[in-house]
Design an enzyme around this catalytic site. Sequence first.
Site, PDB file in Angstrom:
ATOM      1  N   THR A  48       0.401  -0.860   0.061  1.00 45.75           N
ATOM      2  CA  THR A  48      -0.001  -0.112  -0.249  1.00 45.75           C
ATOM      3  C   THR A  48       0.717   1.358   0.089  1.00 45.75           C
ATOM      4  OG1 THR A  48      -1.756  -1.138   1.169  1.00 45.75           O
ATOM      5  CG2 THR A  48      -2.135   1.223   1.361  1.00 45.75           C
ATOM      6  N   THR A  49       1.392   1.754   0.688  1.00 43.15           N
ATOM      7  CA  THR A  49       3.011   2.260   0.673  1.00 43.15           C
ATOM      8  C   THR A  49       3.633   2.313  -0.775  1.00 43.15           C
ATOM      9  OG1 THR A  49       3.016   2.368   3.249  1.00 43.15           O
ATOM     10  CG2 THR A  49       4.757   3.432   2.370  1.00 43.15           C
ATOM     11  N   TYR A 111     -12.879  -4.894  -2.215  1.00 46.23           N
ATOM     12  CA  TYR A 111     -14.335  -4.082  -2.858  1.00 46.23           C
ATOM     13  C   TYR A 111     -15.203  -5.025  -3.704  1.00 46.23           C
ATOM     14  CZ  TYR A 111     -16.918  -0.871  -6.076  1.00 46.23           C
ATOM     15  OH  TYR A 111     -18.027  -0.803  -6.460  1.00 46.23           O
ATOM     16  N   TYR A 137      -2.345 -10.495   4.325  1.00 41.49           N
ATOM     17  CA  TYR A 137      -2.592  -8.949   4.610  1.00 41.49           C
ATOM     18  C   TYR A 137      -3.841  -8.330   4.692  1.00 41.49           C
ATOM     19  CZ  TYR A 137      -1.808  -4.292   3.810  1.00 41.49           C
ATOM     20  OH  TYR A 137      -1.833  -2.599   4.795  1.00 41.49           O
ATOM     21  N   ARG A 142      -9.069  -0.176   4.444  1.00 42.01           N
ATOM     22  CA  ARG A 142      -8.910   0.216   3.528  1.00 42.01           C
ATOM     23  C   ARG A 142      -9.704  -1.150   2.399  1.00 42.01           C
ATOM     24  NH1 ARG A 142      -4.959   3.328   1.745  1.00 42.01           N
ATOM     25  NH2 ARG A 142      -4.049   3.949   2.529  1.00 42.01           N
ATOM     26  N   LYS A 165       0.515  -9.675   8.023  1.00 42.60           N
ATOM     27  CA  LYS A 165       0.914  -9.008   8.996  1.00 42.60           C
ATOM     28  C   LYS A 165      -0.552  -7.952   8.585  1.00 42.60           C
ATOM     29  CE  LYS A 165       1.102  -4.087   6.618  1.00 42.60           C
ATOM     30  NZ  LYS A 165       1.964  -3.127   5.545  1.00 42.60           N
ATOM     31  N   ILE A 207       5.985  -4.607  10.074  1.00 47.52           N
ATOM     32  CA  ILE A 207       5.924  -4.030   8.308  1.00 47.52           C
ATOM     33  C   ILE A 207       5.941  -2.753   8.581  1.00 47.52           C
ATOM     34  CG2 ILE A 207       5.290  -3.908   5.916  1.00 47.52           C
ATOM     35  CD1 ILE A 207       4.953  -7.442   6.033  1.00 47.52           C
TER      36      ILE A 207
END
Length: 295
Positions: A48-49, A111, A137, A142, A165, A207
């Site tokens: 994501t980052t 989504y 993850y 999100r 994570k 992380i």
Amino acid sequence: MKKTIFTGSGVAIVTPMRADGSVNYEVLGELIEFQIKNGTDAIISCGTTGESATLNHEEHCKVLEYTVEKVNRRVPVVAGTGSNDTAYAIELSQHAEKIGADALLVVSPYYNKTSQAGLIKHYNMLADSVKLPIILYNVPSRTGCNFKPETYLELSKHPNIVAVKEANGDISSVAKTAALCGDNLDIYSGNDDQVIPIMSLGGKGVISVFANICPAEMHEICAEYLTGNTGKARDLALKYLELMNVLFTDVNPIPVKEAVNQLGYQAGECRMPLVNMSESGKAHLIEVMKKYDVI
């Protein structure tokens, strides 16, 4: 007991961009060297980052390839290969395996928000398609999709699914996951401010977004905890809490990318639809970074 991918601080590294929006590989290389020099225990690429959501397929693959080559086995490279399309997640994962990544970080489908049964089938299909170890993850803020501890238990039965994570923010849920899965599923904190509570439940580390600007500091927090100096680790985590939190005063990775720019690296702006911080937000970020003598 499954093999642990890494212990300590893995950085969810940003993807630098040029003014024209293209990936800046020269600066990415500089950031990788900065991380390794300062003790980061693993490089997590295209998470994501790392703005994976706005990297096209060619860019995603090339960033992973560049990172694997640049790191050159000095620390593990964990490739972000998740998708809300199971077939595409498999394609990305097989590519990451082919180019020499050490492990995969696979975000839950977003989504379209599958069920718990769908999560189990999705990840088992993916794990059957590769030989690499997989870190699940979970970031429901999100994705709109949250793993239940019982789902982790079922997934941990697959030999290639080795860790999670966890970024659901629910320590009670983490405790239940640890109790159910034991050594069959390593847990990494997905939130910088929860690394100590999660490690107290047996977590292997973090992380981290914060590690983009303070790799040595986050490495030290984890290393002190892992060597039994839990009080010092706690004190360090609390010391840096304000700096960790300021990196989330806007949508990640907007603040951390600005913070990397403030360090002197040309990380550039985030891709649209993410926009720059407000002037007041940027001023606050700089103020806190100066308070900690980061800049």
